[in-house]
Design a protein around this motif. Structure first.
Motif, PDB file in Angstrom:
ATOM      1  N   GLN A 287      41.468  37.984  54.272  1.00  0.00           N
ATOM      2  CA  GLN A 287      41.436  38.639  55.586  1.00  0.00           C
ATOM      3  C   GLN A 287      42.718  38.355  56.369  1.00  0.00           C
ATOM      4  OE1 GLN A 287      37.712  37.983  57.816  1.00  0.00           O
ATOM      5  NE2 GLN A 287      36.793  37.345  55.888  1.00  0.00           N
ATOM      6  N   THR A 288      43.215  37.123  56.253  1.00  0.00           N
ATOM      7  CA  THR A 288      44.431  36.743  56.970  1.00  0.00           C
ATOM      8  C   THR A 288      45.629  37.525  56.436  1.00  0.00           C
ATOM      9  OG1 THR A 288      43.538  34.523  57.306  1.00  0.00           O
ATOM     10  CG2 THR A 288      45.901  34.805  57.619  1.00  0.00           C
ATOM     11  N   LYS A 289      45.713  37.645  55.117  1.00  0.00           N
ATOM     12  CA  LYS A 289      46.813  38.407  54.521  1.00  0.00           C
ATOM     13  C   LYS A 289      46.772  39.855  54.987  1.00  0.00           C
ATOM     14  CE  LYS A 289      48.837  39.860  50.116  1.00  0.00           C
ATOM     15  NZ  LYS A 289      48.792  39.750  48.640  1.00  0.00           N
ATOM     16  N   GLN A 290      45.587  40.442  54.971  1.00  0.00           N
ATOM     17  CA  GLN A 290      45.465  41.845  55.385  1.00  0.00           C
ATOM     18  C   GLN A 290      45.850  42.017  56.853  1.00  0.00           C
ATOM     19  OE1 GLN A 290      44.965  44.323  53.345  1.00  0.00           O
ATOM     20  NE2 GLN A 290      45.095  45.853  54.976  1.00  0.00           N
ATOM     21  N   ALA A 291      45.477  41.046  57.688  1.00  0.00           N
ATOM     22  CA  ALA A 291      45.821  41.119  59.111  1.00  0.00           C
ATOM     23  C   ALA A 291      47.332  41.105  59.300  1.00  0.00           C
ATOM     24  CB  ALA A 291      45.175  39.957  59.866  1.00  0.00           C
ATOM     25  N   TRP A 292      48.037  40.276  58.503  1.00  0.00           N
ATOM     26  CA  TRP A 292      49.499  40.218  58.632  1.00  0.00           C
ATOM     27  C   TRP A 292      50.146  41.514  58.143  1.00  0.00           C
ATOM     28  CZ3 TRP A 292      54.072  40.642  56.039  1.00  0.00           C
ATOM     29  CH2 TRP A 292      55.211  40.168  56.700  1.00  0.00           C
ATOM     30  N   ILE A 293      49.652  42.049  57.024  1.00  0.00           N
ATOM     31  CA  ILE A 293      50.213  43.292  56.479  1.00  0.00           C
ATOM     32  C   ILE A 293      50.069  44.419  57.500  1.00  0.00           C
ATOM     33  CG2 ILE A 293      50.028  45.036  54.665  1.00  0.00           C
ATOM     34  CD1 ILE A 293      51.142  42.285  53.785  1.00  0.00           C
ATOM     35  N   GLU A 294      48.907  44.511  58.137  1.00  0.00           N
ATOM     36  CA  GLU A 294      48.691  45.563  59.134  1.00  0.00           C
ATOM     37  C   GLU A 294      49.592  45.358  60.351  1.00  0.00           C
ATOM     38  OE1 GLU A 294      47.048  48.208  58.568  1.00  0.00           O
ATOM     39  OE2 GLU A 294      46.193  47.537  56.658  1.00  0.00           O
ATOM     40  N   ALA A 295      49.719  44.111  60.804  1.00  0.00           N
ATOM     41  CA  ALA A 295      50.566  43.833  61.967  1.00  0.00           C
ATOM     42  C   ALA A 295      52.027  44.120  61.656  1.00  0.00           C
ATOM     43  CB  ALA A 295      50.386  42.374  62.398  1.00  0.00           C
ATOM     44  N   ALA A 296      52.477  43.746  60.454  1.00  0.00           N
ATOM     45  CA  ALA A 296      53.875  43.981  60.069  1.00  0.00           C
ATOM     46  C   ALA A 296      54.154  45.476  59.942  1.00  0.00           C
ATOM     47  CB  ALA A 296      54.180  43.264  58.761  1.00  0.00           C
TER      48      ALA A 296
END
Length: 348
Positions: A287-296
């Motif tokens: 979930q954390t990885k996906q959150a960063w990918i979306e934010a980036a």
């Protein structure tokens, strides 16, 4: 960030910081490091690594790979980072976990008495009664060397005992937690540039913190793998650990890629996430990885320039975050021109 912040998951209700996660790096068996134990950790002013460049059209995301631990007596020469932050419209901090309890400041203070003994084993058991005899025999000389003769830690769960041992070991070997120090500098640069950094986070909402504490105290943790891998790392990897911190400090990315890494972080995080109170929240790392990918992705599409932090293991290790951006059609360039991601045609 300093991996000790895994401990904060056990204190879900006490604070609500963003906890950057030390992500899993490739599990490569480490060669015995006895020949490298005398490696001297660098001191003085050091440049750190270069920046990864992620771009699409005229929009650019500059990414700094962070490292923990870092040399204790190093001064980071961060001129390029300061300049890139000043030129940017947004700054993304390292991805992490946000603990929400909803009880407010006074509510958290009221919970302090219930936190007493939260690190202890259930039923008053000692470490020697929980860990296998072979592991305990390995633990004793390391404990004597880095923690002394105190017995307080002998009451603790294997995970917390391992964390305490690891923290003291890196300190005694001229190293210190790195990711927090880097993040603080970047936040200072952001403030100077008039930018409010973005906290890329996954939120865990604990509705009943007092009940969560009680449940955690009485629940079992599958943390023997965490304990064992921490012993492995301190027995065989200290020499390579010093070489890695030196490689980050001097900007030697080739050395960082080549050095073997015995990773205990994933095992320790998995043990914490296996606690009954956290099981319903799913795979927090994913979930954390996906959150960063979306934010980036959002920052890249919105801003001409964005600056971001990522643990180095998320850049050059398995499960690379920047590969996910490449799959979305962004162009990724390493600071030393090494192809970190497979060539992928730009998406329409």
């Amino acid at each position: 960030m300093d991996w000790r912040r895994v401990v904060a998951i056990a204190s879900l209700m006490m604070a609500t910081p963003v906890l950057a996660q030390e992500s899993a790096a490739p599990e490569v068996p480490a060669a015995p490091a006895t020949a490298q134990l005398d490696t001297v950790v660098v001191t003085g002013e050091q440049p750190g690594p270069g920046l990864w460049k992620v771009s699409k059209g005229e929009h650019v995301l500059w990414v700094l790979g962070t490292q923990s631990p870092l040399p204790q007596k190093m001064q980071w020469r961060a001129r390029e980072v300061e300049e890139r932050v000043a030129q940017s419209q947004a700054v993304l901090l390292s991805p992490g976990l946000y603990i929400k309890s909803g009880v407010g400041f006074w509510g958290r203070l009221a919970l302090i008495p219930s936190l007493i003994g939260i690190r202890n084993n259930p039923d008053g058991k000692k470490l020697a009664q929980i860990v296998p005899a072979e592991q305990y025999a390995r633990w004793q000389p390391l404990k004597q060397r880095y923690l002394g003769r105190g017995n307080k830690v002998e009451k603790w769960r294997p995970l917390f005992a391992a964390m305490e041992l690891y923290g003291e070991a890196i300190k005694r070997n001229g190293m210190t937690g790195g990711n927090d120090l880097i993040g603080e500098r970047v936040e200072a640069f952001s403030k100077k540039a008039g930018i409010k950094p973005t906290l890329v986070k996954v939120t865990v909402d604990v509705k009943e913190p007092r009940a969560a504490i009680k449940e955690f105290k009485h629940s079992a943790l599958d943390d023997l793998d965490c304990f064992s891998k921490t012993l492995d790392r301190l027995e065989t990897d200290l020499g390579n650990m010093k070489l890695r911190v030196n490689a980050w400090a001097t900007g030697d990315l080739a050395a960082l890629r080549a050095l073997p890494f015995t990773n205990q972080y994933a095992a320790c995080m998995q043990a914490m996430q296996g606690a009954t109170v956290l099981k319903d929240f799913g795979d927090i790392n994913a979930q954390t990885k996906q959150a960063w990918i979306e934010a980036a992705s959002k920052a890249l599409d919105t801003n001409a320039s964005t600056f971001a932090l990522l643990p180095m293991s998320d850049i050059i290790g398995e499960g690379r975050y920047l590969s996910a951006l490449a799959e979305r059609g962004y162009h990724v360039e390493a600071p030393d021109d090494v192809d970190e991601v497979p060539a992928i045609a730009a998406q329409p």
